[in-house]
Design an enzyme around this catalytic site. Structure first.
Site, PDB file in Angstrom:
ATOM      1  N   LYS A 240      54.393 116.145  10.408  1.00 47.61           N
ATOM      2  CA  LYS A 240      54.444 115.618   8.888  1.00 47.61           C
ATOM      3  C   LYS A 240      53.700 116.384   7.959  1.00 47.61           C
ATOM      4  O   LYS A 240      54.098 116.551   6.850  1.00 47.61           O
ATOM      5  CB  LYS A 240      54.037 114.204   9.052  1.00 47.61           C
ATOM      6  CG  LYS A 240      55.329 113.295   9.832  1.00 47.61           C
ATOM      7  CD  LYS A 240      56.726 113.396   9.068  1.00 47.61           C
ATOM      8  CE  LYS A 240      57.478 112.314   9.301  1.00 47.61           C
ATOM      9  NZ  LYS A 240      58.814 112.683   8.740  1.00 47.61           N
TER      10      LYS A 240
ATOM     11  N   PRO B  86      17.123 141.447 -14.627  1.00 44.16           N
ATOM     12  CA  PRO B  86      16.580 140.430 -15.446  1.00 44.16           C
ATOM     13  C   PRO B  86      16.084 140.724 -16.700  1.00 44.16           C
ATOM     14  O   PRO B  86      15.618 139.969 -17.481  1.00 44.16           O
ATOM     15  CB  PRO B  86      15.423 140.094 -14.403  1.00 44.16           C
ATOM     16  CG  PRO B  86      15.630 140.948 -12.979  1.00 44.16           C
ATOM     17  CD  PRO B  86      16.581 141.906 -13.446  1.00 44.16           C
TER      18      PRO B  86
ATOM     19  N   GLN C 117      55.857 127.597 -48.860  1.00 47.47           N
ATOM     20  CA  GLN C 117      55.809 126.349 -47.920  1.00 47.47           C
ATOM     21  C   GLN C 117      56.574 126.503 -46.690  1.00 47.47           C
ATOM     22  O   GLN C 117      56.307 126.384 -45.622  1.00 47.47           O
ATOM     23  CB  GLN C 117      55.656 124.824 -48.447  1.00 47.47           C
ATOM     24  CG  GLN C 117      54.215 124.264 -48.467  1.00 47.47           C
ATOM     25  CD  GLN C 117      54.116 123.390 -49.748  1.00 47.47           C
ATOM     26  OE1 GLN C 117      55.179 122.907 -50.309  1.00 47.47           O
ATOM     27  NE2 GLN C 117      53.036 123.039 -50.297  1.00 47.47           N
TER      28      GLN C 117
ATOM     29  N   TYR D 234      53.287 113.830  15.842  1.00 52.62           N
ATOM     30  CA  TYR D 234      54.015 113.323  14.865  1.00 52.62           C
ATOM     31  C   TYR D 234      53.370 113.881  13.381  1.00 52.62           C
ATOM     32  O   TYR D 234      53.733 114.404  12.510  1.00 52.62           O
ATOM     33  CB  TYR D 234      54.368 111.867  14.974  1.00 52.62           C
ATOM     34  CG  TYR D 234      54.957 111.228  13.568  1.00 52.62           C
ATOM     35  CD1 TYR D 234      56.404 111.527  13.473  1.00 52.62           C
ATOM     36  CD2 TYR D 234      54.239 110.416  12.679  1.00 52.62           C
ATOM     37  CE1 TYR D 234      57.061 110.652  12.332  1.00 52.62           C
ATOM     38  CE2 TYR D 234      55.056 109.700  11.773  1.00 52.62           C
ATOM     39  CZ  TYR D 234      56.344 109.974  11.379  1.00 52.62           C
ATOM     40  OH  TYR D 234      57.018 109.242  10.271  1.00 52.62           O
TER      41      TYR D 234
HETATM   42  P1  NAI Z   1      65.049 105.428  11.151  1.00 50.89           P
HETATM   43  O1  NAI Z   1      65.171 105.597  12.631  1.00 50.89           O
HETATM   44  O2  NAI Z   1      65.682 104.215  10.771  1.00 50.89           O
HETATM   45  O3  NAI Z   1      66.051 106.799  10.620  1.00 50.89           O
HETATM   46  C1  NAI Z   1      66.065 107.927  11.174  1.00 50.89           C
HETATM   47  C2  NAI Z   1      67.311 108.446  11.410  1.00 50.89           C
HETATM   48  O4  NAI Z   1      67.500 109.802  11.646  1.00 50.89           O
HETATM   49  C3  NAI Z   1      68.058 107.585  12.275  1.00 50.89           C
HETATM   50  O5  NAI Z   1      69.221 107.143  11.765  1.00 50.89           O
HETATM   51  C4  NAI Z   1      68.325 108.670  13.198  1.00 50.89           C
HETATM   52  O6  NAI Z   1      69.642 108.696  14.175  1.00 50.89           O
HETATM   53  C5  NAI Z   1      68.490 110.150  12.566  1.00 50.89           C
HETATM   54  N1  NAI Z   1      68.038 111.054  13.275  1.00 50.89           N
HETATM   55  C6  NAI Z   1      67.119 111.155  14.518  1.00 50.89           C
HETATM   56  N2  NAI Z   1      67.370 112.559  14.862  1.00 50.89           N
HETATM   57  C7  NAI Z   1      67.957 113.170  14.135  1.00 50.89           C
HETATM   58  C8  NAI Z   1      68.570 114.631  14.197  1.00 50.89           C
HETATM   59  N3  NAI Z   1      67.895 115.408  15.140  1.00 50.89           N
HETATM   60  N4  NAI Z   1      69.474 115.097  13.222  1.00 50.89           N
HETATM   61  C9  NAI Z   1      70.152 114.050  12.334  1.00 50.89           C
HETATM   62  N5  NAI Z   1      69.787 112.738  12.424  1.00 50.89           N
HETATM   63  C10 NAI Z   1      68.661 112.372  13.020  1.00 50.89           C
HETATM   64  O7  NAI Z   1      63.858 105.658  10.578  1.00 50.89           O
HETATM   65  P2  NAI Z   1      63.185 105.568   9.071  1.00 50.89           P
HETATM   66  O8  NAI Z   1      61.933 104.601   9.149  1.00 50.89           O
HETATM   67  O9  NAI Z   1      64.290 105.037   8.137  1.00 50.89           O
HETATM   68  O10 NAI Z   1      62.568 106.977   9.007  1.00 50.89           O
HETATM   69  C11 NAI Z   1      63.105 107.739   8.000  1.00 50.89           C
HETATM   70  C12 NAI Z   1      62.036 109.094   7.833  1.00 50.89           C
HETATM   71  O11 NAI Z   1      60.806 108.463   7.182  1.00 50.89           O
HETATM   72  C13 NAI Z   1      61.759 109.577   8.921  1.00 50.89           C
HETATM   73  O12 NAI Z   1      61.366 111.053   8.888  1.00 50.89           O
HETATM   74  C14 NAI Z   1      60.239 108.749   9.218  1.00 50.89           C
HETATM   75  O13 NAI Z   1      59.311 109.632  10.157  1.00 50.89           O
HETATM   76  C15 NAI Z   1      59.968 108.843   7.987  1.00 50.89           C
HETATM   77  N6  NAI Z   1      58.783 107.528   7.958  1.00 50.89           N
HETATM   78  C16 NAI Z   1      59.032 106.342   7.733  1.00 50.89           C
HETATM   79  C17 NAI Z   1      58.116 105.461   7.707  1.00 50.89           C
HETATM   80  C18 NAI Z   1      58.323 104.105   7.568  1.00 50.89           C
HETATM   81  O14 NAI Z   1      57.574 102.899   7.493  1.00 50.89           O
HETATM   82  N7  NAI Z   1      59.725 103.680   7.953  1.00 50.89           N
HETATM   83  C19 NAI Z   1      56.742 105.855   7.663  1.00 50.89           C
HETATM   84  C20 NAI Z   1      56.380 107.331   7.608  1.00 50.89           C
HETATM   85  C21 NAI Z   1      57.513 108.149   7.609  1.00 50.89           C
END
Ligand code: NAI
Length: 734
Positions: free
Chosen positions: A166, A511, A704, A162
């Site tokens: 990222k 130099p 001016q 991951y």
């Molecule tokens: P989430 O799991 O709630 O949302 C991700 C969505 O992407 C899901 O609804 C899933 O069905 C969809 N998805 C997965 N594979 C897919 C594909 N191949 N095509 C289309 N849709 C697909 O997760 P969240 O937390 O909302 O994450 C959103 C983004 O933020 C992600 O990229 C995650 O890696 C990133 N992220 C989130 C953090 C957090 O604290 N929630 C921290 C760092 C990054």
């Protein structure tokens, strides 16, 4: 004013839940037509359902918003974008948000764990964005978000796959920001933190509940708005806090010594310095990185003036054999440079931001940014500096006894402001001057296959004469005496105490020009200025006076170095125009001794800006006014000098080109008017077109207003313009 997305079409991938859903709702609420993409997979990428996307679309529509669902995987980027085009006819914003997790300690990460993560995050964002790119380019608008993660920026246990994906997204975004720049396509990266199903396994339920996705959505909306000019940046966002991240770089250390092998031990010994963040810099582009290395390279690869190669001194002064030496080629040398070297050189030969017309040589962002023509010697001297002459058979001479005698430079096209130039050097001839030998070294300098310039270095070797050779050569580019009349133009320019210290940074590290004890060994009271530095001064004086600072008009220059100049002395360049050839002679003003002799600059055919045309009085209406001013000065005795006490220079333009220069001297003697630039320093210089000058003089154009609309430009002491009323009193209030 509230930020509206009315008329914009926004795609948010993976917006069936979590952060994506929040973005989709927020965009829709502000008028956007939203494509809600979601595969409906589980957190590990398994399964498939249209329910997630449908639910969000319903939510949006229930609030009166516009939305359609798309259930494709982001790996089908074309289809996802097609949904936007089919439903709404365009695509303005892409938020790459879809994501899954397959956390494993690194040792247990399977191929599938690795591949799935790369496919959804990195490859998916690539495919969706590529599908949208050309539409954005055509409409000259696009906003793209990549979603990174703290795990990528800082690393996180169990997230090797991951983290890699990222931070890959950040690299992708950085380049898209550059490629998209001129199409108004901006691309930024966010590293969000929010409670979602992805984080509920690692966060406490309280934290999941309090770190709301709605605290991240606003920064995404702002970055995607047409008003936002941010691009190529990275932000951390969560809990309502938003911060920007950038790179930091230590000052670093040069671990390589000139002409020595680089070793790991030297790296070890410098490690503290390499890793010390005191005075760290913040590089922001690949250029920043490359330019720094180029500077290091030019410092290490150029080897000082030939005379500095004392260690490589040949055995005897009588070891000159022209039959063997003539025609020998030196190893080719390549000179790599960036705008930094061009600017450093311009500063080295005395250019200054004090003169606004120098800016084109000092500022890489100037619309006419150019390299000074005489920089051509810098690219070519590298061959000789690196001790190339030492290796030539038949030149068994004492290189501590070498003086730079003469220089000829011819340009075949204006020099580029960066690139790599390769020089091929040939010993053209070796002459016997009795007291010494003269080596003529011809250097052709190429950019790829294209010949850019030709240099002929004449190197005088004291004490190496008397080998029975010829005294003159038809191959020598000859110095020419100036005409026997007073010079047409004289320019006085001072060098600074640090002129040589600055000039040497362009590659001549001898130099002799900085080290007092080294200079003393050579019989000089103090370090002397580089001959090629005075050469640069004189050449730019000609370029300014006779070619409007246009490097494309410069053809060639020849000089003979007659005497040394001490840093801090003033150079007086005397110029005579004979057709397209400007003869010149350069003196040290303080001592009146000639330092550059027999010199000339050849210019390419003059345009209407040429000095010949300056002498066509009937072409300029302002001539009559100046004639009148001249009469008034004469009539006034010293009255006007008392009132004004200033030297006022005028630059009259016609069709945006310099057409005439006038100097009204109301400071010295009883005042005078002469045509041409001031020989000393003008207190104020006024540039105005011939037409506007007359408008002002006849009271039809307020001076001016002319100043504030840019019709009349003033350099120097602006306050003095108020006194001009005295000079032009019946005519105008200039
Ligand atoms: P989430 O799991 O709630 O949302 C991700 C969505 O992407 C899901 O609804 C899933 O069905 C969809 N998805 C997965 N594979 C897919 C594909 N191949 N095509 C289309 N849709 C697909 O997760 P969240 O937390 O909302 O994450 C959103 C983004 O933020 C992600 O990229 C995650 O890696 C990133 N992220 C989130 C953090 C957090 O604290 N929630 C921290 C760092 C990054």
């Amino acid at each position: 004013m509230a930020l509206s997305f009315e008329g914009r079409v926004v795609l948010v991938t993976g917006s069936g839940g979590g952060l994506g859903r929040e973005y989709a709702l927020a965009f829709a609420e502000r008028g956007a037509s939203v494509v809600v993409n979601d595969l409906g997979a589980d957190t590990k990428g398994g399964g498939k359902s249209s329910a997630a996307a449908d639910k969000v679309v319903e939510e949006i529509r229930a609030k009166g918003g516009k939305a359609v669902a798309n259930y494709d995987s982001v790996e089908d980027g074309e289809k996802v974008i097609q949904t936007a085009l089919d439903a709404f006819g365009r695509i303005d914003v892409v938020v790459n948000n879809a994501g899954i997790l397959r956390d494993r300690s690194f040792a247990r990460t399977s191929d599938l764990d690795w591949d799935l993560i790369q496919r959804v995050h990195l490859r998916g964002s690539f495919l969706v964005t590529r599908a949208a790119w050309n539409h954005m380019k055509k409409q000259k608008f696009g906003r793209i978000i990549m979603t990174a993660s703290a795990a990528g920026i800082y690393g996180n246990f169990g997230q090797a796959n991951y983290s890699a994906a990222k931070l890959g997204l950040l690299g992708l975004a950085n380049t898209l920001a550059i490629e998209g720049g001129k199409y108004n396509i901006h691309c930024n990266t966010i590293a969000p933190v929010a409670g979602s199903r992805l984080t509920e396994t690692v966060m406490t339920p309280e934290l999941v509940a309090s770190l709301k996705p709605e605290y991240v959505a606003p920064v995404v909306l702002w970055l995607c708005h047409e008003q936002c000019q941010e691009s190529g940046s990275l932000f951390e966002a969560g809990a309502g806090w938003i911060a920007k991240l950038r790179w930091e770089r230590t000052q670093g250390a040069i671990v390589r010594q000139k002409n020595q092998n680089m070793t790991p031990e030297a790296v070890r010994d410098q490690w503290d310095k390499i890793t010390d963040f005191t005075d760290a810099t913040k590089p922001s582009s690949t250029q920043d990185s490359v330019q720094h290395m180029m500077t290091v390279l030019s410092g290490l690869e150029s080897d000082g003036e030939v005379g500095a190669n004392a260690t490589a001194a040949a055995a005897s002064a009588s070891g000159v054999n022209p039959a063997e030496a003539v025609g020998q080629k030196l190893p080719p040398s390549t000179f790599v440079f960036t705008p930094t070297q061009c600017i450093l050189y311009a500063l080295g030969v005395g250019m200054s931001t004090k003169d606004p017309d120098h800016l084109r040589f000092l500022y890489e962002g100037h619309e006419d940014f150019s390299c000074l023509p005489t920089f051509g010697v810098i690219a070519s001297q590298a061959a000789m500096m690196s001790g190339g002459l030492n290796s030539v058979p038949g030149l068994n001479i004492d290189f501590t006894q070498v003086l730079h005698g003469e220089q000829y430079l011819e340009l075949y096209k204006p020099l580029p402001t960066s690139g790599a130039l390769t020089s091929q050097s040939t010993v053209a001839d070796v002459l016997d001057k009795g007291s010494g030998a003269v080596i003529l070294l011809d250097v052709n300098t190429y950019s790829g296959d294209e010949l850019i310039c030709f240099n002929q270095f004449s190197v005088f070797v004291v004490g190496a004469g008397g080998f029975g050779g010829r005294r003159n050569s038809e191959k020598a580019k000859a110095a020419l005496p100036p005409p026997k009349r007073a010079p047409d133009v004289v320019v006085i320019d001072s060098t600074t105490r640090d002129q040589a210290a600055l000039y040497r940074l362009s590659g001549d590290w001898n130099p002799l020009h900085i080290d007092p004890s080294f200079a003393a060994m050579g019989g000089f009271k103090a370090p002397i200025l580089h001959g090629l530095c005075s050469f640069g001064f004189a050449a730019r004086h000609v370029l300014k006076q006779f070619a409007d600072n246009d490097p494309s008009r410069f053809k060639a220059i020849k000089v003979r170095f007659a005497k040394p100049v001490m840093p801090g002395q003033s150079l007086q360049t005397e110029m005579w125009k004979e057709g397209n050839r400007i003869h010149l002679q350069c003196k040290v003003k303080e001592t009146d001794s000639v330092v550059l002799a027999g010199a000339y600059v050849d210019l390419h055919g003059a345009s209407e800006a040429s000095p010949e045309n300056l002498t066509q009085p009937e072409a300029l209406q302002s001539e009559l006014v100046f004639a009148e001013i001249g009469r008034r000065i004469e009539d006034s005795g010293s009255e006007l000098v008392k009132k004004v006490n200033a030297v006022v220079a005028w630059e009259i333009t016609k069709d945006n080109k310099n057409a005439a220069q006038w100097t009204i001297d109301l400071k010295n003697g009883s005042g005078s008017l002469h045509k041409g630039p001031s020989s000393g320093k003008a207190d104020v210089t006024i540039t105005v077109s011939d037409e506007d000058f007359i408008e002002v003089v006849q009271g039809r154009l307020n001076p001016q207003k002319a100043f504030f609309t840019g019709k009349l430009k003033v350099r120097g002491n602006i306050m003095l313009t108020q006194k001009l009323e005295v000079i032009l009193k019946d005519h105008a209030k200039l």
